[in-house]
Motif scaffolding. Structure first.
Motif, PDB file in Angstrom:
ATOM      1  N   SER A  59       0.777  -1.250   0.044  1.00 53.38           N
ATOM      2  CA  SER A  59      -0.053  -0.020   0.155  1.00 53.38           C
ATOM      3  C   SER A  59       0.627   1.375  -0.108  1.00 53.38           C
ATOM      4  O   SER A  59       0.579   2.303  -0.453  1.00 53.38           O
ATOM      5  CB  SER A  59      -0.996  -0.042   1.166  1.00 53.38           C
ATOM      6  N   LYS A  60       2.092   1.262   0.568  1.00 53.89           N
ATOM      7  CA  LYS A  60       3.137   2.147   0.493  1.00 53.89           C
ATOM      8  C   LYS A  60       3.431   2.920  -0.719  1.00 53.89           C
ATOM      9  O   LYS A  60       4.023   3.977  -1.041  1.00 53.89           O
ATOM     10  CB  LYS A  60       4.064   2.162   1.767  1.00 53.89           C
ATOM     11  N   LYS A 106      -2.443   7.501  -2.924  1.00 53.46           N
ATOM     12  CA  LYS A 106      -3.519   7.463  -2.561  1.00 53.46           C
ATOM     13  C   LYS A 106      -4.930   7.299  -3.223  1.00 53.46           C
ATOM     14  O   LYS A 106      -5.845   6.700  -3.238  1.00 53.46           O
ATOM     15  CB  LYS A 106      -3.571   8.699  -1.590  1.00 53.46           C
ATOM     16  N   GLU A 107      -4.947   8.107  -4.454  1.00 50.00           N
ATOM     17  CA  GLU A 107      -5.974   7.772  -5.368  1.00 50.00           C
ATOM     18  C   GLU A 107      -6.328   6.655  -5.942  1.00 50.00           C
ATOM     19  O   GLU A 107      -7.321   6.482  -6.048  1.00 50.00           O
ATOM     20  CB  GLU A 107      -5.637   9.157  -6.446  1.00 50.00           C
ATOM     21  N   VAL A 108      -4.945   6.048  -6.152  1.00 50.95           N
ATOM     22  CA  VAL A 108      -5.265   4.692  -6.781  1.00 50.95           C
ATOM     23  C   VAL A 108      -5.769   3.725  -5.603  1.00 50.95           C
ATOM     24  O   VAL A 108      -6.522   2.658  -5.737  1.00 50.95           O
ATOM     25  CB  VAL A 108      -3.952   3.980  -7.291  1.00 50.95           C
ATOM     26  N   ARG A 109      -4.953   3.689  -4.471  1.00 49.80           N
ATOM     27  CA  ARG A 109      -5.702   2.953  -3.370  1.00 49.80           C
ATOM     28  C   ARG A 109      -7.059   3.336  -3.401  1.00 49.80           C
ATOM     29  O   ARG A 109      -7.949   2.259  -2.962  1.00 49.80           O
ATOM     30  CB  ARG A 109      -5.020   3.169  -2.150  1.00 49.80           C
ATOM     31  N   MET A 167      -0.679  -3.668 -11.684  1.00 52.44           N
ATOM     32  CA  MET A 167      -0.262  -3.813 -10.268  1.00 52.44           C
ATOM     33  C   MET A 167      -0.995  -4.864  -9.465  1.00 52.44           C
ATOM     34  O   MET A 167      -2.285  -5.126  -9.905  1.00 52.44           O
ATOM     35  CB  MET A 167      -0.255  -2.484  -9.550  1.00 52.44           C
ATOM     36  N   MET A 168      -0.363  -5.435  -8.586  1.00 54.64           N
ATOM     37  CA  MET A 168      -1.030  -6.569  -8.049  1.00 54.64           C
ATOM     38  C   MET A 168      -1.654  -5.947  -6.614  1.00 54.64           C
ATOM     39  O   MET A 168      -1.142  -4.998  -6.074  1.00 54.64           O
ATOM     40  CB  MET A 168       0.097  -7.482  -7.345  1.00 54.64           C
ATOM     41  N   HIS A 169      -2.630  -6.727  -6.026  1.00 56.62           N
ATOM     42  CA  HIS A 169      -3.084  -6.399  -4.870  1.00 56.62           C
ATOM     43  C   HIS A 169      -3.397  -7.520  -3.845  1.00 56.62           C
ATOM     44  O   HIS A 169      -4.260  -8.447  -4.350  1.00 56.62           O
ATOM     45  CB  HIS A 169      -4.511  -5.642  -5.046  1.00 56.62           C
TER      46      HIS A 169
END
Length: 1040
Positions: free
Chosen positions: A630-631, A635-638, A946-948
């Protein structure tokens, strides 16, 4: 004064002086300014009370603040360290006597044999045989003759006739032998004149019955023919012959003039043999008869046949045992007042309102409601079939609907209105849904059973199993699932079902036509459906993504396959029940399930402790990994991702955030459908051979290869499996895989006739002294592998089969490359962020672990591509698809990336021996001169993704609390049974009181044992597991 409202804000929380911590007041706040703007005034309006969202730890419950297996400052390194408390933990010292005891016995086998033969004679009394009690010497020709006997139950000493009768007056079921001067011969106590006195346990009666009765008593391991007298004195004024037999511990086979009995001990032994070893009555009685007199099988001697009698009484005993444990004897209503499912052993860890849920559990914050969610696993089993018997006597189950089977009358009434469902699915490779109305049922009363178990603990639900008359129909499964939920209070329900993607369609509409007593209040319950983890692979990709159980909120690591493990334990009963009568079959299966549930509950102490230990380590790892990733994300993507997750959870038609959204190559499911259409066109629309198409045969083979690779990955990977029972999991996968391979072989004979000769040759060349190959190493010999094995133009296959496989292999290669590229993007992102932002050993280790997990997945897809391409080249040659090149280890990379470990190691090696201050050679491998890997120029390459990784939800602590609450409730329930009945004899009521207090005390002791077991710190638990089972920390705390 003129006022104007400038701002009004809602949702202000104000402490309520009356509600305390449980209530808040909410209001809208208005702010007003005077016309000149010099004065400001605030006002509250729309004041309302609302309940405050509670944390589970704030509930009024004595266990709310109790933390099982405390993990404060848990450290894996501390768990690895050996204990210093006298060596109680740590690696065990091994001895030859424990490691290989047979090696010590072999030299002594002659001594053991000599001792066995010594028992065939008089032993220590050989020189002077005489009675051990009265010292009368052996004299068969004396007047009167002195005969000698030996009773193995009494001991290895000799007894004369009079002493033998006197010593066995109260033990008439002992087995004796008589010495004839040369050897021992069989004898019975009845033959030497013993008459057993009932009503007084063998002691003399002041007024015995004048008639002597012959009685056959089955006392495992032999059958006894004895003589008895009934009691006629005042002690037995109120006891008839049946009661005298029962009070003596002998269960009569009939209620009128009983001539056969079985001891309580023998009935309980057989019950355990049946539920543990699946022994049937015929095998048990045959063993008992042979133990009594083996020569009777030849006809030289005679033994009474008591098979029917024992079959009857053993069934009654098992049923009465379940009634007794359910407390039905203590209820004034008696057995006839038993409610539906009341005799079932319930899962102690599943949520039950009023038993193991704290007060106020419905008011907890919604984010904690998953703690009280019920997860069910539903499936059908076609092993437990039952044949129609000619001239069968009407003999229904002894407790209709009292245990695990659904209530039969309402079930049959519901099925009368059944009509065939319209087929709506093409996503299932399994036959369950496609053949749910067409399974072969000729000559069968029952084609199988449908069942419903708790997915996390694998206990059958009360009224959670029902017979299937013709396949896996919705009407059957709807009734079974709803009956298993009847009477239970729920907030959140998750159902795992291998055809759940279709079964959930119109589920709410079908519930409305079910009987009112089992209907669910669907408006008050949040219901979600999922596909079990292993079965999901047989669905098409879109179906998997939409219905995967792994993506369901609150489910955690539950795989939904618990019902399959339950069936594997129950299937042993199929051999003894397939030809049984309807009632016998149901009672036998219920007894088996009853034992299964009881043992599962007893095992919760170890099971939940192990799960919690793994969850502690995995939770910390997942949370740390999630935060690290997450770091690296803006922030907008999160926020956008978080919104995608919430939108998808609320509406599954929204884009799935866990799935890559772009694919420029056709999915494997789409290719399978095209191949199937081509096959149907070639066959002119005729039905496929053996009920399964050639496409399904090839797809099954590819799926088996995927399963084999998965097992091999788990075995060789250091971060492969997260479970304390790693070996058990792998063995379970191997067993499942062998079953699939067996089915594949049966279809291979049809679609690949030439494979039989190749398989025979391979088997002939195998070293027969070597163990057979494990499931993951079995060679399938797909059509692509047959090209190198035969000169047949068709390669031993039916026409067109190799072309079909080529299309499927092409899809396998292209899709594997697409997934490989996506994982490489994720890996590059993690490496880039690590190199730029992370310093220090601790954080670097965490980052390296996370990168390694993604790397394992990269290797898995690379192996899948390599296997698919090898098959494709064998079928079509390397020139047919030039863009699918050989995948070397150096190709599995992103442009501009250098695997840090490789480049760093090479540079360090280059520096060795170069001297202090030396520089690395100019031609040391780096990133500037490396060419782009061909995988990024192949069709279907993806842009950066990107992975989550979502955090796994952990349940085990709340389950432990529920177990303790349930045991406490059960103990109190038994105490309340004391004194409920006052209509029986004093002795009977005293027995009921004693049994109720015994059960209450047992549940209290078990609860105390579990709590003490769960109070042990996590580090100590880990060390104990390592010492007891010799598992490694990587196995215990590894990753999946």
């Amino acid at each position: 004064m003129i006022r104007r409202a400038l701002r009004k804000s809602g949702g202000v929380d104000i402490d309520d002086e009356y509600g305390g911590a449980e209530f808040t007041r909410t209001a809208d706040r208005g702010i007003y300014l005077s016309y000149d703007g010099e004065r400001r005034q605030e006002e509250l309006f729309n004041v309302a009370h609302k309940k405050r969202r509670l944390d589970p730890s704030s509930l009024e419950d004595q266990l709310a603040h109790w933390i099982p297996v405390p993990d404060d400052n848990f450290d894996e390194e501390e768990a690895r360290a050996p204990q210093s408390d006298g060596g109680t933990l740590g690696k065990r010292k091994t001895y030859v006597s424990s490691k290989n005891p047979m090696a010590l016995w072999r030299p002594l086998m002659g001594d053991f044999l000599a001792e066995l033969l010594r028992h065939e004679g008089l032993g220590d009394d050989t020189e002077n045989p005489c009675c051990a009690h009265c010292t009368s010497p052996f004299d068969p020709r004396g007047i009167p003759p002195v005969r000698l006997f030996k009773c193995y139950e009494c001991g290895q000493f000799l007894q004369c006739l009079s002493c033998c009768i006197a010593n066995h007056a109260r033990t008439p079921l002992h087995v004796i032998k008589e010495w004839n001067g040369n050897f021992w011969v069989p004898c019975t106590l009845a033959k030497i004149g013993l008459i057993y006195q009932l009503g007084h346990a063998g002691f003399p009666c002041s007024f015995p019955d004048t008639m002597v009765h012959s009685l056959t008593v089955i006392e495992e391991p032999t059958i006894h023919e004895i003589r008895i007298r009934y009691c006629k004195c005042s002690k037995s004024d109120q006891a008839d012959n049946l009661e005298q037999l029962l009070r003596n511990g002998w269960y009569p086979a009939t209620v009128t003039d009983p001539g056969t009995c079985a001891t309580f001990r023998s009935l309980e032994i057989y019950r355990l043999y049946s539920v543990v070893g699946n022994m049937n009555v015929r095998d048990f009685m045959t063993s008992v008869e042979r133990m009594t007199d083996t020569t009777a099988t030849s006809g030289m001697t005679w033994l009474p046949d008591r098979y029917k009698q024992f079959s009857r009484v053993s069934r009654q005993w098992s049923f009465l045992s379940r009634l007794k444990r359910a407390g039905r004897g203590h209820d004034p209503k008696g057995p006839e007042g038993t409610a539906q499912g009341e005799c079932a052993v319930r899962c102690w860890a599943c949520p039950y309102e009023g038993r193991n849920l704290p007060d106020g559990w419905r008011e907890v914050d919604p984010k904690y409601q998953f703690l009280y969610m019920l997860i069910l696993a539903v499936d059908a089993n076609f092993r437990l079939r039952n044949r129609i018997r000619v001239n069968e006597i009407e003999d229904p189950t002894l407790g209709p609907g009292w245990g695990y089977f659904v209530e039969p009358v309402s079930y049959r009434e519901h099925l009368k209105n059944y009509v065939n469902e319209k087929e709506v699915s093409t996503c299932i490779a399994f036959a369950a849904l496609l053949q749910k109305d067409t399974r072969l049922t000729t000559g069968l009363r029952v084609s199988g059973v449908g069942g419903c178990v708790c997915a996390r603990h694998e206990c059958m639900r009360p009224n959670g199993i029902g017979d299937l008359q013709k396949g896996e129909r919705y009407s059957n499964m709807d009734f079974i699932v709803l009956a298993a939920l009847a009477g239970f209070s729920l907030l959140w329900l998750t159902i795992s079902y291998d055809i759940g993607c279709q079964w959930k369609q119109h589920f709410h509409d079908r519930v409305k036509v079910l009987p009112a007593e089992i209907r669910l209040p669907l408006d008050d319950i949040k219901i979600q459906f999922g596909l079990p983890v292993w079965h999901a692979a047989s669905h098409n990709e879109d179906c998997q993504n939409e219905n995967s159980l792994s993506f369901r909120p609150g489910v955690g690591r539950s795989d939904g396959e618990g019902v399959e493990r339950f069936w594997s334990r129950l299937n042993g009963a199929s051999f003894s029940t397939k030809d049984a009568g309807q009632g016998v079959r149901a009672d036998t299966i219920e007894s088996k399930i009853d034992d299964h549930n009881f043992l599962k509950n007893l095992g919760q102490g170890d099971t939940l402790q192990r799960r919690l230990l793994v969850a502690i380590a995995e939770r910390d790892r997942q949370v740390a990994a999630f935060k690290d990733v997450s770091k690296t994300i803006e922030k907008e993507v999160r926020d956008s991702w978080r919104k995608m997750v919430k939108d998808w959870e609320a509406d599954s038609t929204q884009p799935n955030p866990y799935v890559l959204s772009r694919r420029d190559c056709p999915t494997e499911a789409a290719v399978r459908l095209d191949v199937r259409k081509d096959e149907e066109a070639l066959s002119g629309g005729s039905a496929p051979l053996h009920g399964r198409s050639a496409t399904a045969f090839l797809v099954a083979g590819i799926q088996i290869e995927d399963s084999q690779r998965r097992i091999l990955t788990q075995l060789k990977g250091t971060t492969a499996l997260i479970a304390a029972d790693r070996e058990n999991k792998i063995q379970e996968w191997r067993h499942t895989l062998l079953v699939k391979i067996a089915k594949f072989r049966s279809l291979q004979k049809i679609y690949m006739p030439g494979a039989a000769a190749v398989l025979e040759q391979v088997e002939a060349e195998r070293d027969f002294d070597a163990p057979p190959p494990k499931a993951e190493n079995v060679k399938l010999f797909m059509p692509s592998a047959m090209i190198r094995q035969t000169t047949d133009p068709l390669n031993g296959c039916i026409p067109g089969l190799t072309d079909m496989e080529a299309k499927l292999r092409l899809a396998q290669c292209e899709n594997s490359l697409a997934s490989l590229r996506a994982r490489l993007h994720a890996k590059r992102h993690l490496i880039s962020f690590r190199n730029s932002n992370i310093i220090g050993q601790v954080h670097s280790t965490k980052a390296r672990t996370l990168i390694g997990e993604v790397g394992d997945r990269v290797e898995a897809y690379a192996d899948r591509y390599r296997q698919g391409r090898t098959a494709l080249v064998a079928l079509k040659g390397s020139e047919a698809y030039p863009y699918l090149r050989p995948l070397n280890p150096d190709d599995v990379r992103l442009d501009g990336d250098a695997e840090e470990s490789d480049s760093a190691a090479r540079k360090k090696l280059a520096m060795l021996g170069a001297g202090r201050g030396a520089r690395a050679p100019r031609n040391a491998p780096g990133t500037t001169k490396r060419l782009m890997s061909w995988i990024w120029t192949a069709p279907g390459s993806l842009d950066d993704e990107m992975m989550h990784e979502s955090v796994r939800v952990e349940w085990s602590r709340e389950e432990m609390r529920r177990v303790l609450r349930y045991l406490g409730w059960q103990a109190e329930w038994w105490r309340k049974r004391v004194g409920l009945r006052e209509d029986l004899a004093l002795e009977t009521m005293a027995g009921m009181k004693a049994y109720a207090l015994k059960e209450a005390g047992w549940h209290d002791r078990l609860a105390e044992f579990f709590r003490n077991k769960w109070n042990v710190p996590a580090v100590t638990v880990a060390q104990r597991l390592l010492a007891e089972e010799s598992v490694g920390l990587d196995d215990l705390f590894g990753v999946e």
